[in-house]
Structure formats: structure tokens, C-alpha cells
Write an enzyme that holds these catalytic residues in place. Structure first.
Site, PDB file in Angstrom:
ATOM      1  N   HIS A  62       6.324  -4.745   8.362  1.00 42.20           N
ATOM      2  CA  HIS A  62       7.366  -3.825   7.916  1.00 42.20           C
ATOM      3  C   HIS A  62       8.438  -3.854   9.014  1.00 42.20           C
ATOM      4  O   HIS A  62       8.184  -3.404  10.135  1.00 42.20           O
ATOM      5  CB  HIS A  62       6.770  -2.412   7.722  1.00 42.20           C
ATOM      6  N   CYS A  93       1.500   1.544  14.059  1.00 47.12           N
ATOM      7  CA  CYS A  93       1.988   1.279  15.402  1.00 47.12           C
ATOM      8  C   CYS A  93       0.768   0.810  16.178  1.00 47.12           C
ATOM      9  O   CYS A  93      -0.065   1.637  16.562  1.00 47.12           O
ATOM     10  CB  CYS A  93       2.563   2.537  16.014  1.00 47.12           C
ATOM     11  N   ASN A 100       8.156  -7.179   4.620  1.00 49.51           N
ATOM     12  CA  ASN A 100       8.182  -5.870   3.962  1.00 49.51           C
ATOM     13  C   ASN A 100       9.287  -5.007   4.563  1.00 49.51           C
ATOM     14  O   ASN A 100       9.633  -5.142   5.731  1.00 49.51           O
ATOM     15  CB  ASN A 100       6.808  -5.191   4.135  1.00 49.51           C
ATOM     16  N   GLY A 101       9.824  -4.105   3.733  1.00 47.71           N
ATOM     17  CA  GLY A 101      10.845  -3.170   4.215  1.00 47.71           C
ATOM     18  C   GLY A 101      12.190  -3.356   3.530  1.00 47.71           C
ATOM     19  O   GLY A 101      13.174  -2.725   3.897  1.00 47.71           O
ATOM     20  N   GLY A 102      12.216  -4.194   2.497  1.00 46.39           N
ATOM     21  CA  GLY A 102      13.508  -4.529   1.896  1.00 46.39           C
ATOM     22  C   GLY A 102      13.992  -3.623   0.778  1.00 46.39           C
ATOM     23  O   GLY A 102      15.150  -3.746   0.342  1.00 46.39           O
ATOM     24  N   ARG A 143       8.790   0.823  -2.221  1.00 43.97           N
ATOM     25  CA  ARG A 143       9.565   1.818  -2.975  1.00 43.97           C
ATOM     26  C   ARG A 143      10.182   1.288  -4.269  1.00 43.97           C
ATOM     27  O   ARG A 143      10.130   1.967  -5.304  1.00 43.97           O
ATOM     28  CB  ARG A 143      10.658   2.421  -2.073  1.00 43.97           C
ATOM     29  N   GLN A 201      -6.834  -1.332   1.666  1.00 44.56           N
ATOM     30  CA  GLN A 201      -6.250  -0.976   2.964  1.00 44.56           C
ATOM     31  C   GLN A 201      -7.011   0.167   3.627  1.00 44.56           C
ATOM     32  O   GLN A 201      -7.171   1.260   3.065  1.00 44.56           O
ATOM     33  CB  GLN A 201      -4.777  -0.579   2.873  1.00 44.56           C
ATOM     34  N   PRO A 241       0.842  -1.192   0.000  1.00 39.36           N
ATOM     35  CA  PRO A 241       0.000   0.000   0.000  1.00 39.36           C
ATOM     36  C   PRO A 241       0.882   1.249   0.000  1.00 39.36           C
ATOM     37  O   PRO A 241       1.841   1.321   0.762  1.00 39.36           O
ATOM     38  CB  PRO A 241      -0.787  -0.121   1.315  1.00 39.36           C
TER      39      PRO A 241
HETATM   40  C1  FNR Z   1       4.207   4.080   2.058  1.00 39.62           C
HETATM   41  N1  FNR Z   1       3.874   3.151   3.053  1.00 39.62           N
HETATM   42  C2  FNR Z   1       2.560   2.953   3.382  1.00 39.62           C
HETATM   43  N2  FNR Z   1       2.210   1.943   4.247  1.00 39.62           N
HETATM   44  C3  FNR Z   1       0.909   1.655   4.491  1.00 39.62           C
HETATM   45  O1  FNR Z   1       0.615   0.736   5.248  1.00 39.62           O
HETATM   46  N3  FNR Z   1      -0.083   2.389   3.898  1.00 39.62           N
HETATM   47  C4  FNR Z   1       0.196   3.417   3.047  1.00 39.62           C
HETATM   48  O2  FNR Z   1      -0.729   4.039   2.503  1.00 39.62           O
HETATM   49  C5  FNR Z   1       1.541   3.737   2.790  1.00 39.62           C
HETATM   50  N4  FNR Z   1       1.894   4.783   1.971  1.00 39.62           N
HETATM   51  C6  FNR Z   1       3.194   4.911   1.519  1.00 39.62           C
HETATM   52  C7  FNR Z   1       3.482   5.833   0.494  1.00 39.62           C
HETATM   53  C8  FNR Z   1       4.762   5.898  -0.017  1.00 39.62           C
HETATM   54  C9  FNR Z   1       5.058   6.853  -1.115  1.00 39.62           C
HETATM   55  C10 FNR Z   1       5.776   5.055   0.510  1.00 39.62           C
HETATM   56  C11 FNR Z   1       7.174   5.113  -0.033  1.00 39.62           C
HETATM   57  C12 FNR Z   1       5.506   4.177   1.540  1.00 39.62           C
HETATM   58  C13 FNR Z   1       4.903   2.240   3.594  1.00 39.62           C
HETATM   59  C14 FNR Z   1       5.118   1.075   2.627  1.00 39.62           C
HETATM   60  O3  FNR Z   1       3.960   0.311   2.415  1.00 39.62           O
HETATM   61  C15 FNR Z   1       6.215   0.140   3.145  1.00 39.62           C
HETATM   62  O4  FNR Z   1       5.833  -0.370   4.380  1.00 39.62           O
HETATM   63  C16 FNR Z   1       7.572   0.836   3.304  1.00 39.62           C
HETATM   64  O5  FNR Z   1       7.851   1.695   2.223  1.00 39.62           O
HETATM   65  C17 FNR Z   1       8.674  -0.203   3.402  1.00 39.62           C
HETATM   66  O6  FNR Z   1       8.699  -1.045   2.242  1.00 39.62           O
HETATM   67  P1  FNR Z   1       9.797  -0.887   1.095  1.00 39.62           P
HETATM   68  O7  FNR Z   1       9.682   0.494   0.563  1.00 39.62           O
HETATM   69  O8  FNR Z   1      11.118  -1.061   1.765  1.00 39.62           O
HETATM   70  O9  FNR Z   1       9.523  -1.950   0.109  1.00 39.62           O
END
Ligand code: FNR
Length: 464
Positions: free
Chosen positions: A162, A111, A193-195, A222, A82, A13
Site C-alpha cells: 500500500h 507498519c 495497492n492504494g490507487g 475502496r 488475512q 482485505p
Molecule cells: C481497509 N484496509 C485494510 N487493509 C488490510 O490490510 N486489512 C484490512 O482488514 C483492511 N480493512 C479496510 C477496511 C476498509 C473499509 C478500507 C477502506 C480499507 C486498507 C485497504 O486494504 C487498502 O490498503 C487501502 O484502502 C488502499 O487501497 P485503495 O482503497 O486505494 O484501493
């Protein structure tokens, strides 16, 4: 079929990024499941659900007319909605509202708070679709494990983790050890997630991340935002090709250009100063964006096919409106529109028709108007002397639709309708067709005033 979260590649998401074009693109390239951006319960509950027959989408539209959430059949069995919520009742209301358009419902627990597990329980018991949640890890492994065990007992279908703590930023290393320990502590699928950036840079890294975290599935944010073709097992496509594929979905689904531009800018993040980046930066519409990517003819052909579909649906809806009414087989129909500029000021066809009915000692005309969901246009049928009259065309407002129906009736009966330049000879011709009428010729505003005076007994002149 119920969505499974085992062994899946998932688009995470992402606010503003996870709209329909990006989700469809991720699926095209090989993602198995896509999450929409987080949508907040209060906002969703203000929306109305509209089936958009032209785009073949389901749109959730805010009172401001903005499309807050848009989906289509192509993603229906792989889409996770979501939800951003802090209230079980509101969460359930949204879940019931959207459940038939999605494959699963996720709660963003960022959180986790106490009320979070109550929300999950309420959703698991109250909806027909699988419920999942997405969490960050807590300061200690022990607390995190006890939290996920509580979450597991709510009956959720999977947990996305994450691997960062609340205060940690994306550039902090991801805690793969926490994710692995969580995965080993519960029996439901865990989604790692978080990689991105640190560990996930290309397709093969996704499996490596799954393996070191010992999880069922991996969720990518990302890295997919920067280049959604990361989901391709054959490797990345050139970024410009990916951007063009993205634009195609954006144009097909009328995505708002600001959102399209935002996502393209994320893809071009380190090339925004290039000539293409600068051109993209200057765009102010979807057409501008298409021009920059030399996709103008694609844009035009999409617009044409949407117009054609609108026209096709227009005809179909007219026929449907006709069939809906069993007594409608003898409705007189003409392709008529009321163009204000063509009529005497302040004197309308509805007024003419009302006056004629009074003179003929007939009951007042009765208008029956419907609005269609497609484009919110109106269609009106007027009943005069037990006969029905309507236009075959739909109109922007109820007033215009009623005026069009009145015109059809007046024309059919050979009566004047107040059209500028309407000639006596036309009326004579109409009368010769067998309709008796003693109306005066009305071609200027003086005539209009006289006519209005004659309507002094009408209570509703201003509404006519
Ligand atoms: C996010 N993330 C995020 N998480 C979530 O639960 N709901 C959301 O709407 C969003 N929105 C969001 C927007 C943008 C632009 C980013 C970059 C991130 C967090 C995302 O889902 C994820 O948990 C983190 O970015 C870590 O994963 P990656 O980036 O390491 O693959």
C-alpha cells in the site's frame, strides 16, 4: 494447484466489507483473487470449525455463536486469509487451523515491526500454503527497500504494498514511485495497492496503475467497495443491479443483516439521502432489505430451499446414524417428538420407562445420545431389555432426544407414557397386542404425585 500472484486482479482485505458475499461477487465480476477481512489470531483460536451442510459452507464460529469467518468451495482456490497477529506461535496455530480451507495466508504488517519477519518465517516453514504479506511504505525509500529485501528472504510468495506511509490518510496521494522501486528491487511478485479514487476509477485504470508501478498485480480496496463491478472488463454495471447481485449472495449464505446493510450503505455512499437510501437505512433484517430491493420472493424461495435441504439432511443423518451402529438393524424407530405441554407436569416418559424396568427386574434403560454438526441437534437411542428404540427426528436438546426415545420404547411396548388424556382404552388396546402391564391411568397432576412417590427409590428423579 498453488496460487500464483502474477498478473492478477485482487480484491483487497477490508474489515467488514470482505466477507463471503462481497468476495463471491468480486469473483463473479472478474477478480482473480480475493482477500478476506483481517481476522485477529486470538479471536480465530477461540472458534470451532463447523461444516454447514445446509449452506454448504465452512463456518468458524466464536463461543458467542457468531460466525467469524465463512467460506465455501467456490472461492477455495482463490481465497487469501488475512491474519492480524503479533505472535509467531499464535499465527502458526491459526494457519494450521484454516489452511485446508484457503489458498494462501497473508499477514497484515501495516507498519512492520521486528517480530513481523519472524512470523513470516514461522508461517512459511510451518504451513502447506503460500504465505504473503501486506505492508505500508516506510518514511524513506532506502528503509523500505531494505525491509522488503528482508521480507523476501523469509520465503513469502508475494508482497502487497500500500503506497502510503503510516501517518498518511487515503486522500493523500499514493507513492507510485516507491511501489515501482520496490517491484524492481525484489524478484517475487509485488502487488500494487492504494490507487482507488485518485488513480483507479474504472476497470481500465487498474491496468494503468499496474503499468506505472511496474508490478505483477493490482489490489483494489475502496473502488471495489463502492462498486465491485469495477472488476468487469466490460465496464461497470448499474449500481442497483450490483446491489441486487450482492443481496443474492448475502441471502444464500445467511450473511448477518447488519453486515449486508453496512456493505450496501458503502455502495450507496453518496445516495444515502435518496428515497432508496432512506429505506435501506430503516431496514432491520435481511427480509426488510429484500423488501426494499423488491427481492422478497427471492428471499422466500431461498428460505424454502434451505428448509428443504435441512429436511433432506435430517433424513440422511437418521439413516447414517442407523448405519453407524452395526447392531442397529433391529432398532425400533418412530417419528416422535416430546412436547412438554402434552405430558403430566414433572412426570416424564423416561420416568415411566425406568419404573417399568424396575418392576420387570430389567436393567435400567441406557441412553446413547449423539449431536450432529449441522444444526447441533441431538438424537438418542435407548436400550431396554437388549432392544433399541429411537425417534427418527432430531431434537434441540439431549433431554428432549432422550424423552423421545423413551416414548418410542413405551409406545412399542404398549406402556403408558404420561401423556395427558392418555386413555385406559388405548392401553388396553396396546396390551391386547400382547404386552402385560399393570400401570395406572395417569391423567392429572395428582396421578403424577402418586407416581413420583412410587419412584422414591430412584436417585435421579430430577434428571429424568
Ligand atoms: C481497509 N484496509 C485494510 N487493509 C488490510 O490490510 N486489512 C484490512 O482488514 C483492511 N480493512 C479496510 C477496511 C476498509 C473499509 C478500507 C477502506 C480499507 C486498507 C485497504 O486494504 C487498502 O490498503 C487501502 O484502502 C488502499 O487501497 P485503495 O482503497 O486505494 O484501493
Amino acid at each position: 494447484m498453488v496460487l500464483s500472484f502474477c498478473d492478477k486482479l485482487i480484491l483487497a482485505p477490508m474489515v467488514r466489507v470482505g466477507t463471503l458475499p462481497m468476495r463471491l461477487l468480486a469473483l463473479d465480476y472478474g477478480a482473480d483473487i480475493v482477500y478476506c477481512e483481517e481476522l485477529v489470531d486470538i479471536k480465530m483460536l477461540q472458534c470451532r470449525r463447523v461444516v454447514n451442510e445446509v449452506l454448504q459452507t465452512v463456518d468458524y464460529i466464536a463461543p458467542t455463536e457468531r460466525v467469524i469467518f465463512q467460506t465455501c468451495d467456490k472461492e477455495k482456490d482463490r481465497l487469501v486469509f488475512q491474519l492480524g497477529t503479533a505472535d509467531p506461535e499464535r499465527a502458526l496455530a491459526v494457519a494450521k487451523f484454516i489452511e485446508n480451507d484457503v489458498a494462501a495466508i497473508d499477514v497484515n504488517m501495516g507498519c512492520p515491526k521486528e517480530y513481523s519477519t519472524k512470523i513470516l518465517k514461522t508461517l512459511v516453514n510451518g504451513t502447506s500454503k503460500p504465505v504473503t504479506c501486506k505492508i505500508r511504505i516506510l518514511p524513506t525509500l532506502e528503509d523500505t527497500i531494505s525491509l522488503v529485501r528482508i521480507i523476501e528472504r523469509t520465503g513469502v510468495a508475494a508482497i502487497a504494498v500500500h503506497g502510503r506511509k503510516k501517518e498518511e490518510r487515503p486522500q493523500h496521494p499514493v507513492h507510485c514511485d516507491f511501489i515501482k522501486a520496490i517491484s524492481e528491487a525484489v524478484s517475487i511478485p509485488v502487488i500494487a495497492n492504494g490507487g482507488s479514487q485518485e488513480l483507479i476509477r474504472e476497470y481500465t485504470d487498474i491496468e494503468a496503475f499496474r503499468s506505472i508501478t511496474a508490478t505483477s498485480s493490482v489490489m483494489v480496496a475502496r473502488a471495489a467497495m463502492w462498486n465491485p463491478s469495477i472488476f468487469r472488463k466490460d465496464g461497470f454495471l448499474p449500481l442497483e443491479d450490483v446491489m441486487r447481485d450482492y443481496i443474492k449472495h448475502a441471502v444464500r449464505y445467511n450473511n448477518h443483516y447488519t453486515n449486508t446493510k453496512y456493505c450496501l450503505c458503502q455502495m450507496m455512499r453518496d445516495q444515502l439521502e435518496s428515497p432508496l437510501g432512506r429505506k435501506l437505512h430503516a431496514t432491520q433484517s435481511t427480509l426488510d432489505i429484500c423488501d426494499v430491493f423488491e427481492m422478497t420472493s427471492f428471499y422466500e424461495s431461498c428460505q424454502l430451499s434451505q428448509e428443504a435441504r435441512k429436511g433432506f439432511l435430517n433424513i440422511n443423518e437418521t439413516i447414517e446414524a442407523e448405519n453407524d451402529n452395526t447392531e442397529n438393524y433391529d432398532t425400533v424407530q418412530l417419528p416422535v417428538k416430546f412436547e412438554k405441554k402434552d405430558y403430566l407436569p414433572q412426570v416424564t416418559p423416561k420416568m415411566f420407562l425406568l419404573e417399568w424396568c424396575r418392576k420387570e427386574k430389567l436393567p435400567q434403560p441406557v441412553y446413547y445420545t449423539v449431536q450432529r454438526s449441522l444444526d447441533k441437534f441431538f438424537h438418542s437411542v435407548v436400550t431396554v431389555d437388549e432392544k433399541k428404540f429411537c425417534s427418527t427426528l432430531w431434537d434441540k436438546s439431549k433431554k428432549l432426544a432422550e424423552q423421545a426415545a423413551a416414548i418410542v420404547c413405551l409406545r412399542t411396548l404398549g406402556l403408558p407414557e404420561g401423556k395427558l388424556g392418555e386413555k385406559e382404552s388405548d392401553l388396553v388396546r396396546k396390551r391386547k397386542r400382547g404386552i402385560q402391564d399393570e400401570s395406572v391411568k395417569m391423567t392429572d397432576s395428582q396421578g403424577a404425585d402418586q407416581f413420583k412417590k412410587r419412584l422414591h427409590h430412584s436417585e435421579n428423579v430430577d434428571n429424568l
